[in-house]
Design an enzyme around this catalytic site. Structure first.
Site, PDB file in Angstrom:
ATOM      1  N   HIS A 144      -1.727 -29.769  69.814  1.00 37.56           N
ATOM      2  CA  HIS A 144      -1.598 -31.224  69.926  1.00 37.56           C
ATOM      3  C   HIS A 144      -0.989 -31.609  71.271  1.00 37.56           C
ATOM      4  CE1 HIS A 144      -1.906 -30.317  65.642  1.00 37.56           C
ATOM      5  NE2 HIS A 144      -2.469 -31.495  65.529  1.00 37.56           N
ATOM      6  N   HIS A 149      -4.440 -37.269  70.598  1.00 34.72           N
ATOM      7  CA  HIS A 149      -3.648 -36.587  69.570  1.00 34.72           C
ATOM      8  C   HIS A 149      -3.911 -35.078  69.501  1.00 34.72           C
ATOM      9  CE1 HIS A 149      -1.627 -36.040  65.653  1.00 34.72           C
ATOM     10  NE2 HIS A 149      -2.653 -35.290  65.350  1.00 34.72           N
ATOM     11  N   GLU A 206      12.353 -39.171  43.875  1.00 37.79           N
ATOM     12  CA  GLU A 206      12.207 -37.734  43.616  1.00 37.79           C
ATOM     13  C   GLU A 206      11.845 -36.969  44.887  1.00 37.79           C
ATOM     14  OE1 GLU A 206      10.556 -40.068  41.921  1.00 37.79           O
ATOM     15  OE2 GLU A 206      11.376 -40.024  39.888  1.00 37.79           O
ATOM     16  N   HIS A 265       4.431 -39.345  30.332  1.00 38.42           N
ATOM     17  CA  HIS A 265       5.720 -38.666  30.319  1.00 38.42           C
ATOM     18  C   HIS A 265       5.653 -37.268  29.714  1.00 38.42           C
ATOM     19  CE1 HIS A 265       7.065 -42.585  31.482  1.00 38.42           C
ATOM     20  NE2 HIS A 265       8.347 -42.285  31.400  1.00 38.42           N
TER      21      HIS A 265
END
Lengths: 620, 620
Positions: free
Chosen positions: B25, B251, B379, B441
Site C-alpha cells: 500500500h 491506496h 461487545e 438469544h
C-alpha cells in the site's frame, strides 16, 4: 380520545403478559409507553386489513426486549388477539420473547441490540429508491431504540451513513432512560449524544418522553425536515411509577401481582387483561382512523418492479482462466440487466469484489436511482442495512466484502438467515492463497463458520460454469453466500451450471478406488492430484461440491467400499458433516504473509504435500 | 537533525520495499510519513536495547496496511535490518504484509480495520491501572488510524468508552487523507469528525499532516492534557508528490521504478535502499537519544504483580445443583483473590455472567484500581480492549457476555488467537435451553464456530468439578473460551477436575456396546439416556468432553467395534472432527421462544426424542 389512558392500558397489558409468562422486560414498558402511544395512535400508517401494504410506514423496535408493549399496540390495532397477548413467550405463539416477522404487523425481527437501527436505515433507503421510481410511493420509517442500541458499533456505523445519505424520512425515537441491564448509563457512557447526532448530520429534537403531546409535536416536526434524518431524544424514566424507577433493577424485573395492582390503582384501570369500555371505544376509533388512511398500492408498475422471479438462462461466454470473483462480476451484470430490482452494496471494496453494477450509478442523497451503495468501511452496518432493504420487500440485495472480514458482519448475516431475507453475500479472496497480505487477510475457518449458520446457502464455484449456476442458485435460495477466489482458476472439464444437487462428478471411472471431494479452487488441485495418482496406477473420481448444504452422499452413485478424501484450504469441517467417513486434508492454522506458493508450502497445502498425505493414507 | 530528509528516506525505503514485493500500500506511505517522523523521532519512548521495556510508550498502527512505513522507522531505530526491509511480504520474514507482534518493536498485530483503536484504548487502560499500583510507571499510548478505522463500529465503540474513562495518555493520530480503497471519502462519510470526537470527550487538535513541526507541537499539547484522551487530526494527501495524489487509486498502487526515480529526484535522495551519509548520522543521533531515555523498569513489586504463574489448587466446595455460570463466578473469585492481576470486563451483563470480581471495585476515571470494567453494550470494543490490556503485558483479562452474542466480537477474538493473548472469554446462556427470550438469544452454531478458530481453547464444563478444572485450564491455555450454562446442572458422578486430556469416562462398563459423547449440560442428558437404554438391556459408556480441542480419540481405551454417538444441543460438528465415525444427534435449526422443555421438544432434543433417534440408529 384519552391517549394517556389508552397508553396505561397498553402498559398494563404488557406488564400482565410478562407476569403471566414469568419472564420478560418490564422496565422498558414503563419508559417507552408514551412514545409508542404517540407513534402508534397519531402517526404510524399501518393497517390490519393489509399488514403487508407496500406504502405503509415501517416500524422497527430496535430495543427488541420491549416486545410486550409492542404487542399491546399490535393488539389495539387489530393485528393480534387478546389470546396472543396472554400467550406471551409461549412456544409457537404470535408473541415470542423478542419480535419476529412471522407475527402480523411486525416489520423486523429484533433482539440483538443495535441491529434494528441499521435495519431501519435500510428500509429508509429502500423507500427513497422506490419513491424515485414510482409515483405516490412515500412513507416514513420509525425506529425505537434505547441506550443500549446506541452504544453498539453497528448502530453507530449506520447512523453515520444515514446522515451522509440525508435519509429525511427516517425518524429515530430514542428512549433515553439512562439505565442498562447492569448499571446506570453514566458508568459506561457520558458522551454528548445530541452533539454526536448533530455531527452525523441528524436533525435532533428533545422531548419529555412521558408527554404524549410533546412527542407527537416532535414527530410532526421531524416529518417536516426535508434534508436530514431525525432523532427525537425522549427523556424517560425506566420502571416509572414503580419502586424500581430509574434503577437498572427494573430492566428485567417481573412485577408481582401485588405490584401490578398498585399500578392499576395509580393508573385508574381495573382487572387483569381487561380493557375499560371508554378505552375500548377509543381503540375502535383509532382502528377506524387507520382504515381511513389505508389505500392499497395497486400499481402495476410497482408489482412488475418488485417481482422476484429470476428465471434467467445464461450461456457461458467461454472464459477458460479467470478468477471466480471476476466471473461473478461479469455474470452479475446479466442479472442486473435482466432485473432492475437488484442492487449492490460494498464495504469499500467494489473494485476488488467486482460486484459493482456497471452503469447502475452510485446511490446518494442526490441520486436515489443509483443501484450501487458505497457503504464505506462499515461491514456490519452494511449487512444490517441490506437486511432492512430486503425487508422492505422489493429488492434482491447483493452485499460484498472480503471473506476474511465476514466476521465483522456475522451477527447481521445470522439475522438474514433467521428472517429468510433476499440477501446475497459475495465474499471474495477466499483462501490463504491471498498470500502477501498475511494472516489477518487469509480466511481459514470462515467458510465452515458460514456453513454452520442455519438457513443460509453457501456456494463456492470452481469455474465459469459453476459461477453461472452458483449465481442462479444464490438468487433463488436466499439468503445465500457466494464465495469467490481472488486468483485465476482454470476451467474444469465436465463442470456444470446445474448445482441443484450440490455436488457432482467431474471425473469418473468405473475402476476408481478413491473419491476426492473438493470445492472452489481446490477442484483444480484435485485434478492435479488425480493425474499424479494415475502415475501410481491409482484411479480416482473427483466430486466437485459447490453447495455442500444441498449435497447428500446417499445420492452419489458410488461403490460403498471406496475411500473418500476431501481437500480444503480451510478447516473443511463441512465435508465431515456431509460425507461422514472421509479422510480430510485441510488446514486448521492461521495463514502467513508470503507468495501464494510459499504460503501453501508452509501450511502443507501444496500439491506435493497433499500427494504425500494421500499416499500415506493409502498406505503406499 | 534534518527531519524532513530522514522522513523522505523512510518513505522511499517503504516504497522501494513495496515495489520489490510487487504488492503493498503506497498511498498511506506518502500520507503519513511526516506523522510517523514526528512521533518516532521526537516522542515515542522505545528502545531496541530492550524492545519489551515495560514502561515504553506503546504504538499501534491501526491502519495496518501502512506497515511499510512502520518498518522503515523500526529499521531506523534499530529493531529491523535493511535485509528485513528488502524481504517485505516474504514468507517467514520480519516484515509481513501487515504488522505482527512477532516482529521486534511491534506492539500489536493489525490489519482488520478499527481493531487497533480498541487495542490502543486497552493499552491506555492498562497503563492507568499499573500507574495506580506502582511508582514511576507512566507512558503514553499512540495510535495511528485512518479514515477507514474511524468508520468501523469497533473503533466508534472504543472511542466512546475512552472518552468516558478520560484516558488522557491515549493519543490518536488521525491520518485524514480523505480517500479509501474504493472512493473519495465524501461519498461515504461527510460527518463532522471533530464534533463527533468532542461529543465523546476528546481533546481535539488539528494540524497540517505534512508539517513535522506542527505535528510535533500538537503531540506536545496532547501530552499536556490531563483530563481527556486526545486526537490529532492530521490533514494529509494520499499519494502525495505522485500523480495519484488525492486519489483512491493511490491506496493499493505499487509505484514503478520510474515513478520511484522521480520521487528520489524530487526528495533529493539517490539509489535503491540507500541512505545518504547525513541521514545515516541523523539516524545514529536519534538512536542515541532513544538509548539515553531508556531506564529499565526493574521494580520487584512490578515483576511480582505481572507474574503469570497460576498454580492454584482449588478444592470443590460441594455444590450439587447449580448453573455452571454461577459456579464459574464462585471459583473465579478464588483466582481473583490469589492473583491481583486478574481483571474482568463485561458488556453490561456482569449480573448475568457472574464474572464480576467481588470487592474488586469498578474501574473508572476516578478509580484506576478498580478490577471490573463496565464496557457498556459494546461487545466488539470490549474484546479489542481486552486484547490491548493483555498486550500491555501484565494482566489476565476475563471478558464476558452471552454466547448468542459472541458473533459481535468475533473479529477481535480471532485477533486474541492470532496474537496468543491472555484473554479468557466467559460466554454464558449456552444453548437453546435459554428458552423464552427466543431464537435471537439462543446459541446453536456458536460453539462450533469458536472451535473452528485456530489457537483458541474452547472449554464447556458439565458440573462443579469441571468448572474448577475448566477455569484452571482457561487461565493456563489462553486465549480460551469458557462456555457456561444459565440453567442449573446436577453434579455428574465420576466427574473430574483434571481436564488435561480433554475428555474422559464418567460411566464405563466392560459390557458396553455404545459410547455416548457429550459436553456441558448434555452430559446430564447422556446419563438419563444411559439409564433408559439400560432398561432395553443396552449398556453404554459415557465420555464427558469438556475440551474437544485437547481430545484425541486414539487415547480412549475402547473396543474398536463400539458404536459412537454424540449428543449436542448445538450443531456439534466438533464431535465429527474429533471422533470421526460417530452418529451425531444435534440441532441445525434456529431456536424458538418458549419454555425450556417446549423448546427442546420442538427441536427434537428432549430425552424422549433423543432416545427414539438412538433406538432407530441401533435398529431397534
Amino acid at each position: 380520545m384519552n391517549s394517556q389512558k389508552m397508553c396505561n392500558v397498553a402498559k398494563l397489558l404488557a406488564l400482565q403478559s410478562i407476569n403471566k409468562a414469568g419472564s420478560g422486560h418490564s422496565g422498558i414498558v414503563m419508559s417507552c409507553g408514551e412514545i409508542m402511544q404517540a407513534l402508534f395512535e397519531r402517526h404510524l400508517k399501518i393497517c390490519s386489513i393489509n399488514p403487508d401494504w407496500a406504502v405503509r410506514d415501517r416500524f422497527v423496535l430496535s430495543a427488541g426486549h420491549g416486545s410486550a408493549i409492542y404487542y399491546s399496540y399490535l393488539y389495539m390495532l387489530g393485528f393480534l388477539s387478546l389470546e396472543d397477548i396472554k400467550n406471551f413467550r409461549q412456544i409457537n405463539s404470535n408473541t415470542p420473547g423478542h419480535p419476529e416477522i412471522t407475527t402480523l404487523g411486525v416489520d423486523c425481527s429484533t433482539g440483538p441490540l443495535g441491529q434494528g437501527i441499521a435495519n431501519a436505515v435500510g428500509m429508509a433507503i429502500a423507500e427513497t429508491m422506490i419513491n424515485a421510481r414510482m409515483k405516490d410511493f412515500s412513507h416514513y420509517t420509525y425506529c425505537l431504540c434505547g441506550d443500549g442500541c446506541l452504544m453498539e458499533g453497528v448502530a453507530l456505523e449506520a447512523i453515520s451513513l444515514a446522515g451522509n445519505l440525508c435519509l429525511n424520512k427516517l425518524i429515530l425515537l430514542y428512549d433515553m432512560n439512562s439505565c442498562t441491564l447492569d448499571a446506570e448509563l453514566k458508568i459506561t457512557n457520558t458522551e454528548d449524544i445530541k452533539m454526536k447526532f448533530l455531527a452525523c448530520n441528524f436533525n435532533v429534537l428533545e422531548v419529555d418522553g412521558h408527554n404524549i403531546d410533546e412527542i407527537d409535536k416532535a414527530i410532526i416536526k421531524a416529518k417536516k425536515c426535508k434534508q436530514k434524518p431525525s432523532v427525537i431524544i425522549c427523556k424517560t424514566i425506566i420502571g416509572k411509577d414503580t419502586k424500581y424507577a430509574n434503577s437498572n433493577i427494573s430492566h428485567g424485573k417481573v412485577l408481582s401481582l401485588e405490584e401490578l395492582r398498585s399500578l392499576e390503582k395509580l393508573w385508574g384501570i381495573k382487572g387483569n387483561f381487561s380493557i375499560p369500555l371508554d378505552v375500548k371505544n377509543d381503540i375502535k376509533l383509532m382502528q377506524k382512523l387507520k382504515v381511513a388512511l389505508y389505500k392499497d398500492y395497486n400499481n402495476a408498475e410497482y408489482k412488475k418492479f418488485a417481482g422476484k422471479s429470476f428465471n434467467l438462462d445464461i450461456k457461458p461466454f467461454g472464459y477458460d482462466f479467470k478468477s471466480t470473483r471476476e466471473l461473478g462480476g461479469i455474470y452479475l451484470q446479466e442479472y442486473a440487466k435482466f432485473k432492475e430490482n437488484i442492487i449492490s452494496l460494498s464495504a469499500d471494496v467494489f473494485s476488488s469484489t467486482k460486484t459493482k453494477i456497471l452503469d447502475g450509478g452510485i446511490y446518494s442523497k442526490d441520486c436515489r436511482l443509483g443501484r450501487n451503495i458505497y457503504c464505506g468501511i462499515r461491514e456490519h452496518a452494511m449487512a444490517g442495512i441490506a437486511n432492512g432493504i430486503a425487508l422492505h420487500g422489493e429488492f434482491k440485495v447483493v452485499v460484498s466484502t472480503f471473506l476474511a472480514f465476514v466476521d465483522y458482519m456475522r451477527p447481521a448475516i445470522r439475522m438474514s438467515a433467521l428472517m429468510n431475507l433476499d440477501v446475497i453475500y459475495v465474499l471474495t479472496h477466499d483462501s490463504v492463497v491471498v498470500g502477501q497480505d498475511g494472516a489477518t487477510h487469509q480466511p481459514v475457518e470462515q467458510i465452515d463458520s458460514l456453513e454452520l449458520i442455519p438457513n443460509l446457502t453457501t456456494i463456492r464455484p470452481c469455474d465459469e460454469n459453476e459461477v453461472i449456476g452458483g449465481l442462479k442458485l444464490a438468487f433463488e435460495k436466499t439468503p445465500s453466500v457466494l464465495i469467490m477466489s481472488r486468483q485465476n482458476l482454470k476451467r474444469v472439464d465436465n463442470s456444470s451450471t446445474n448445482l441443484d444437487n450440490g455436488a457432482y462428478f467431474v471425473l469418473k471411472s468405473n475402476k476408481a478406488k478413491i473419491n476426492i471431494f473438493a470445492q472452489g479452487s481446490e477442484v483444480g488441485v484435485a485434478i492435479q492430484l488425480a493425474d499424479r495418482l494415475k502415475r501410481h496406477k491409482i484411479l480416482t473420481n473427483i466430486i466437485s461440491c459447490p453447495v455442500l448444504s444441498l449435497f447428500n452422499i446417499k445420492d452419489l452413485p458410488c461403490k460403498s467400499n471406496m475411500k473418500n478424501i476431501a481437500i480444503s484450504y480451510g478447516t473443511g469441517w463441512a465435508f465431515l458433516k456431509k460425507i461422514g467417513n472421509v479422510f480430510l486434508i485441510s488446514n486448521s492454522n492461521f495463514g502467513k504473509s508470503g507468495k501464494e506458493e510459499d504460503v501453501l508450502k508452509f501450511l502443507g497445502l501444496d500439491v506435493d504435500s497433499i500427494e504425500d498425505k494421500i499416499m500415506k493414507y493409502l498406505g503406499k
